[in-house]
Write a protein that holds these residues in place. Structure first.
Motif, PDB file in Angstrom:
ATOM      1  N   ASN A 243     -33.674  13.232  19.675  1.00  0.00           N
ATOM      2  CA  ASN A 243     -32.257  14.085  19.166  1.00  0.00           C
ATOM      3  C   ASN A 243     -31.620  14.165  20.892  1.00  0.00           C
ATOM      4  OD1 ASN A 243     -31.006  14.913  17.030  1.00  0.00           O
ATOM      5  ND2 ASN A 243     -33.680  15.472  16.537  1.00  0.00           N
ATOM      6  N   PRO A 244     -32.290  14.846  21.863  1.00  0.00           N
ATOM      7  CA  PRO A 244     -32.396  14.621  23.057  1.00  0.00           C
ATOM      8  C   PRO A 244     -31.275  13.489  24.184  1.00  0.00           C
ATOM      9  CG  PRO A 244     -34.232  16.037  23.107  1.00  0.00           C
ATOM     10  CD  PRO A 244     -34.295  15.419  21.622  1.00  0.00           C
ATOM     11  N   VAL A 245     -32.044  12.568  23.245  1.00  0.00           N
ATOM     12  CA  VAL A 245     -31.770  11.142  23.961  1.00  0.00           C
ATOM     13  C   VAL A 245     -29.939  11.037  23.631  1.00  0.00           C
ATOM     14  CG1 VAL A 245     -31.819   8.653  22.898  1.00  0.00           C
ATOM     15  CG2 VAL A 245     -33.938  10.144  23.577  1.00  0.00           C
ATOM     16  N   LEU A 246     -29.520  11.036  22.373  1.00  0.00           N
ATOM     17  CA  LEU A 246     -28.512  11.146  21.834  1.00  0.00           C
ATOM     18  C   LEU A 246     -28.248  12.143  22.865  1.00  0.00           C
ATOM     19  CD1 LEU A 246     -29.195  10.331  18.001  1.00  0.00           C
ATOM     20  CD2 LEU A 246     -28.167   8.283  19.155  1.00  0.00           C
ATOM     21  N   THR A 247     -27.481  13.197  22.412  1.00  0.00           N
ATOM     22  CA  THR A 247     -27.293  14.078  23.009  1.00  0.00           C
ATOM     23  C   THR A 247     -27.065  14.244  24.827  1.00  0.00           C
ATOM     24  OG1 THR A 247     -28.222  16.199  21.295  1.00  0.00           O
ATOM     25  CG2 THR A 247     -27.164  17.090  23.263  1.00  0.00           C
ATOM     26  N   ALA A 269     -27.106  20.656  27.579  1.00  0.00           N
ATOM     27  CA  ALA A 269     -27.046  19.918  26.645  1.00  0.00           C
ATOM     28  C   ALA A 269     -28.557  19.370  26.033  1.00  0.00           C
ATOM     29  CB  ALA A 269     -26.361  19.612  25.579  1.00  0.00           C
ATOM     30  N   GLY A 270     -28.571  17.888  26.355  1.00  0.00           N
ATOM     31  CA  GLY A 270     -30.760  17.770  26.273  1.00  0.00           C
ATOM     32  C   GLY A 270     -31.423  19.269  26.105  1.00  0.00           C
ATOM     33  N   ILE A 271     -31.617  20.033  26.936  1.00  0.00           N
ATOM     34  CA  ILE A 271     -32.632  20.823  26.967  1.00  0.00           C
ATOM     35  C   ILE A 271     -32.669  21.731  25.662  1.00  0.00           C
ATOM     36  CG2 ILE A 271     -33.033  23.222  27.648  1.00  0.00           C
ATOM     37  CD1 ILE A 271     -32.943  21.674  30.748  1.00  0.00           C
ATOM     38  N   LEU A 272     -31.316  22.317  25.293  1.00  0.00           N
ATOM     39  CA  LEU A 272     -30.673  23.103  24.094  1.00  0.00           C
ATOM     40  C   LEU A 272     -30.711  22.559  22.548  1.00  0.00           C
ATOM     41  CD1 LEU A 272     -28.105  25.484  24.966  1.00  0.00           C
ATOM     42  CD2 LEU A 272     -30.110  25.641  25.613  1.00  0.00           C
ATOM     43  N   THR A 273     -30.927  21.241  22.943  1.00  0.00           N
ATOM     44  CA  THR A 273     -30.941  20.460  21.685  1.00  0.00           C
ATOM     45  C   THR A 273     -32.305  20.745  21.261  1.00  0.00           C
ATOM     46  OG1 THR A 273     -29.490  18.707  22.116  1.00  0.00           O
ATOM     47  CG2 THR A 273     -31.150  18.521  20.697  1.00  0.00           C
ATOM     48  N   VAL A 274     -33.311  20.491  22.197  1.00  0.00           N
ATOM     49  CA  VAL A 274     -35.078  21.072  22.191  1.00  0.00           C
ATOM     50  C   VAL A 274     -34.989  21.661  21.285  1.00  0.00           C
ATOM     51  CG1 VAL A 274     -37.586  21.158  22.301  1.00  0.00           C
ATOM     52  CG2 VAL A 274     -36.199  19.553  23.383  1.00  0.00           C
ATOM     53  N   VAL A 275     -34.307  23.329  21.545  1.00  0.00           N
ATOM     54  CA  VAL A 275     -34.154  23.679  20.603  1.00  0.00           C
ATOM     55  C   VAL A 275     -33.804  24.233  18.918  1.00  0.00           C
ATOM     56  CG1 VAL A 275     -33.994  26.473  20.531  1.00  0.00           C
ATOM     57  CG2 VAL A 275     -34.884  25.578  22.873  1.00  0.00           C
ATOM     58  N   CYS A 276     -32.910  23.648  19.302  1.00  0.00           N
ATOM     59  CA  CYS A 276     -32.361  23.275  18.065  1.00  0.00           C
ATOM     60  C   CYS A 276     -32.784  23.092  17.035  1.00  0.00           C
ATOM     61  CB  CYS A 276     -30.630  22.523  18.219  1.00  0.00           C
ATOM     62  SG  CYS A 276     -29.689  22.825  17.224  1.00  0.00           S
ATOM     63  N   GLN A 277     -33.713  22.146  17.712  1.00  0.00           N
ATOM     64  CA  GLN A 277     -34.249  21.368  16.551  1.00  0.00           C
ATOM     65  C   GLN A 277     -35.203  21.847  16.244  1.00  0.00           C
ATOM     66  OE1 GLN A 277     -35.458  17.302  18.007  1.00  0.00           O
ATOM     67  NE2 GLN A 277     -37.267  17.259  16.260  1.00  0.00           N
ATOM     68  N   ALA A 278     -36.403  22.310  16.989  1.00  0.00           N
ATOM     69  CA  ALA A 278     -37.563  23.303  16.196  1.00  0.00           C
ATOM     70  C   ALA A 278     -36.530  24.590  15.170  1.00  0.00           C
ATOM     71  CB  ALA A 278     -37.894  24.257  17.714  1.00  0.00           C
ATOM     72  N   GLY A 279     -35.688  24.887  15.686  1.00  0.00           N
ATOM     73  CA  GLY A 279     -34.854  25.962  14.439  1.00  0.00           C
ATOM     74  C   GLY A 279     -35.024  25.665  13.137  1.00  0.00           C
ATOM     75  N   LEU A 280     -33.738  23.963  13.220  1.00  0.00           N
ATOM     76  CA  LEU A 280     -33.461  23.498  12.134  1.00  0.00           C
ATOM     77  C   LEU A 280     -34.299  23.082  11.538  1.00  0.00           C
ATOM     78  CD1 LEU A 280     -30.124  21.413  13.761  1.00  0.00           C
ATOM     79  CD2 LEU A 280     -29.943  23.479  11.633  1.00  0.00           C
ATOM     80  N   PHE A 296     -28.508  16.975  17.334  1.00  0.00           N
ATOM     81  CA  PHE A 296     -28.090  16.357  17.829  1.00  0.00           C
ATOM     82  C   PHE A 296     -26.813  16.662  17.765  1.00  0.00           C
ATOM     83  CE2 PHE A 296     -25.248  12.511  17.777  1.00  0.00           C
ATOM     84  CZ  PHE A 296     -24.822  12.510  18.866  1.00  0.00           C
ATOM     85  N   VAL A 297     -26.245  16.224  16.359  1.00  0.00           N
ATOM     86  CA  VAL A 297     -24.599  16.614  15.644  1.00  0.00           C
ATOM     87  C   VAL A 297     -24.589  17.075  16.529  1.00  0.00           C
ATOM     88  CG1 VAL A 297     -23.605  16.408  14.504  1.00  0.00           C
ATOM     89  CG2 VAL A 297     -24.850  14.763  14.270  1.00  0.00           C
ATOM     90  N   LEU A 298     -24.959  19.111  15.857  1.00  0.00           N
ATOM     91  CA  LEU A 298     -24.808  20.199  15.429  1.00  0.00           C
ATOM     92  C   LEU A 298     -24.737  20.801  17.587  1.00  0.00           C
ATOM     93  CD1 LEU A 298     -24.137  22.864  14.478  1.00  0.00           C
ATOM     94  CD2 LEU A 298     -26.481  23.367  14.891  1.00  0.00           C
ATOM     95  N   THR A 299     -25.674  20.327  18.217  1.00  0.00           N
ATOM     96  CA  THR A 299     -25.611  20.394  19.841  1.00  0.00           C
ATOM     97  C   THR A 299     -24.583  19.859  20.774  1.00  0.00           C
ATOM     98  OG1 THR A 299     -27.655  21.006  19.994  1.00  0.00           O
ATOM     99  CG2 THR A 299     -26.830  20.550  21.649  1.00  0.00           C
ATOM    100  N   MET A 300     -24.235  18.775  19.700  1.00  0.00           N
ATOM    101  CA  MET A 300     -22.589  17.733  20.734  1.00  0.00           C
ATOM    102  C   MET A 300     -21.528  18.586  20.481  1.00  0.00           C
ATOM    103  SD  MET A 300     -21.782  13.877  19.681  1.00  0.00           S
ATOM    104  CE  MET A 300     -21.207  14.184  17.981  1.00  0.00           C
ATOM    105  N   TRP A 301     -21.377  18.879  19.013  1.00  0.00           N
ATOM    106  CA  TRP A 301     -20.564  19.729  18.592  1.00  0.00           C
ATOM    107  C   TRP A 301     -19.705  20.768  19.154  1.00  0.00           C
ATOM    108  CZ3 TRP A 301     -20.740  19.420  12.248  1.00  0.00           C
ATOM    109  CH2 TRP A 301     -20.016  17.549  12.183  1.00  0.00           C
ATOM    110  N   MET A 302     -20.954  21.408  19.579  1.00  0.00           N
ATOM    111  CA  MET A 302     -20.782  23.128  19.936  1.00  0.00           C
ATOM    112  C   MET A 302     -20.678  22.389  21.766  1.00  0.00           C
ATOM    113  SD  MET A 302     -20.777  25.149  18.255  1.00  0.00           S
ATOM    114  CE  MET A 302     -20.127  24.086  17.246  1.00  0.00           C
ATOM    115  N   PHE A 303     -20.949  21.682  21.865  1.00  0.00           N
ATOM    116  CA  PHE A 303     -21.297  21.432  24.015  1.00  0.00           C
ATOM    117  C   PHE A 303     -19.334  21.194  23.706  1.00  0.00           C
ATOM    118  CE2 PHE A 303     -24.941  22.753  24.755  1.00  0.00           C
ATOM    119  CZ  PHE A 303     -24.686  23.130  26.044  1.00  0.00           C
ATOM    120  N   LEU A 304     -18.903  19.764  22.556  1.00  0.00           N
ATOM    121  CA  LEU A 304     -17.607  19.163  23.281  1.00  0.00           C
ATOM    122  C   LEU A 304     -16.382  20.313  22.689  1.00  0.00           C
ATOM    123  CD1 LEU A 304     -17.957  15.740  21.852  1.00  0.00           C
ATOM    124  CD2 LEU A 304     -18.639  16.222  24.212  1.00  0.00           C
ATOM    125  N   PHE A 305     -16.731  21.197  22.153  1.00  0.00           N
ATOM    126  CA  PHE A 305     -15.655  22.165  21.676  1.00  0.00           C
ATOM    127  C   PHE A 305     -15.778  23.224  22.668  1.00  0.00           C
ATOM    128  CE2 PHE A 305     -15.854  21.720  17.063  1.00  0.00           C
ATOM    129  CZ  PHE A 305     -14.558  21.368  16.470  1.00  0.00           C
TER     130      PHE A 305
END
Length: 319
Positions: A243-247, A269-280, A296-305
């Motif tokens: 997921n961090p790879v894609l993010t 974003a990549g660092i926070l994707t790790v936490v997001c993955q654990a939470g999800l 990846f999708v959720l983190t990417m959306w938040m960062f692009l917004f």
């Protein structure tokens, strides 16, 4: 690279479109890269390669028959979700003849969901990315409870309450290379060092920055889980890295103007994707569903917004 673009343009349109669809899994609109990715999948496993082939063809043909944008179809945008759906269903469900029909139906639905998401997100200039793959796969994985012809495979996590982490510890030095390359390979559900190396090679053909962002994402997906005390086996298998790879590729190369600032934002974003993955993962545990690429999708959306509200980063562009 110019030579790859020449080969891409020289290919017959149907073949070029299909291979671009495979390449778009890593944001690469290039048939040569798509071919490398597909060969890598067949090396990782014949069934996975065949499932990806059936998926990308089904989703692309469906988009054409439904009259969706030919420019988007030619760019492979209606192929990459189907490419992911096929290997995903074959990984998490018991194999049966009916499963091939299941892959075709899921791939078709992924194109419909993508078209709907593109319409919804277009005013915000935010890409749908792999969200159609995630939602479609979740629905088809849950639907197996209603059909006698399908059953869950041993890889699919059983429903249950989240439990405390076990097996935490540092990754041995000799396993780092394996963890990093598998982190790239796991984007397409491949548990293989060779596949990961071929994926990085295919990305580098299109963009060295893209390959660098992918490699950095894999490093983040190993280092951060170690620092946070995640399960060592999951880290070594690359399951925290894909997921961090894609993010990092999305934020640091594709959707924001490439610069030092966008690279820094991609790292965060990549660092926070790790936490997001654990939470999800814990959130989905009671219903027994994998996170797939939703972190990846959720983190990417938040960062692009968020980037669209900042004076430091340009508005994201739709891909």
């Amino acid at each position: 690279m110019d030579w790859s673009l020449k080969i891409d343009e020289a290919l017959p349109r149907p073949l070029r479109t299909i291979l671009r669809g495979v390449g778009q899994v890593f944001f690469c609109c290039n048939a040569v890269t798509g071919f490398i990715f597909l060969v890598a999948l067949y090396i990782g496993g014949l069934t996975a390669g065949a499932a990806a082939t059936v998926g990308v063809i089904s989703s692309t043909v469906a988009a054409y028959l439904l009259g969706f944008s030919e420019d988007d179809i030619d760019a492979g945008l209606y192929g990459f979700n189907g490419t992911l759906v096929g290997p995903c269903l074959f990984l998490f469900l018991e194999h049966s003849p009916q499963l091939w029909l299941y892959v075709v139906l899921a791939s078709i639905l992924s194109s419909i969901v993508l078209a709907a998401f593109m319409r919804i997100l277009a005013p915000y200039k935010i890409p749908a990315s792999t969200s159609p793959f995630v939602l479609t796969s979740w629905m088809f994985l849950v639907a197996v409870y209603a059909f006698d012809s399908f059953s869950r495979g041993p890889v699919l996590p059983p429903p249950g309450l989240p439990s405390a982490v076990t097996g935490a510890g540092p990754v041995p030095a000799d396993m780092w290379f394996t963890a990093l390359t598998k982190g790239v390979a796991e984007v397409m559900f491949a548990d293989s060092v060779i596949v990961g190396i071929l994926f990085l090679t295919g990305i580098a053909i299109v963009s060295l920055r893209g390959a660098l962002m992918a490699a950095c994402g894999a490093i983040v997906g190993v280092v951060i889980p170690i620092l946070l005390g995640a399960n060592q086996n999951l880290i070594e298998m690359g399951l925290y890295a894909f997921n961090p790879v894609l993010t990092m590729m999305a934020v640091g190369w594709v959707f924001l103007k490439p610069s030092g600032r966008s690279a820094a934002l991609a790292l965060l974003a990549g660092i926070l994707t790790v936490v997001c993955q654990a939470g999800l993962a814990n959130f989905l545990a009671p219903i027994g569903l994998p996170t797939l690429t939703f972190p990846f999708v959720l983190t990417m959306w938040m960062f692009l917004f968020a980037a669209s509200m900042s004076k430091y980063w340009s508005d994201p562009s739709v891909k």
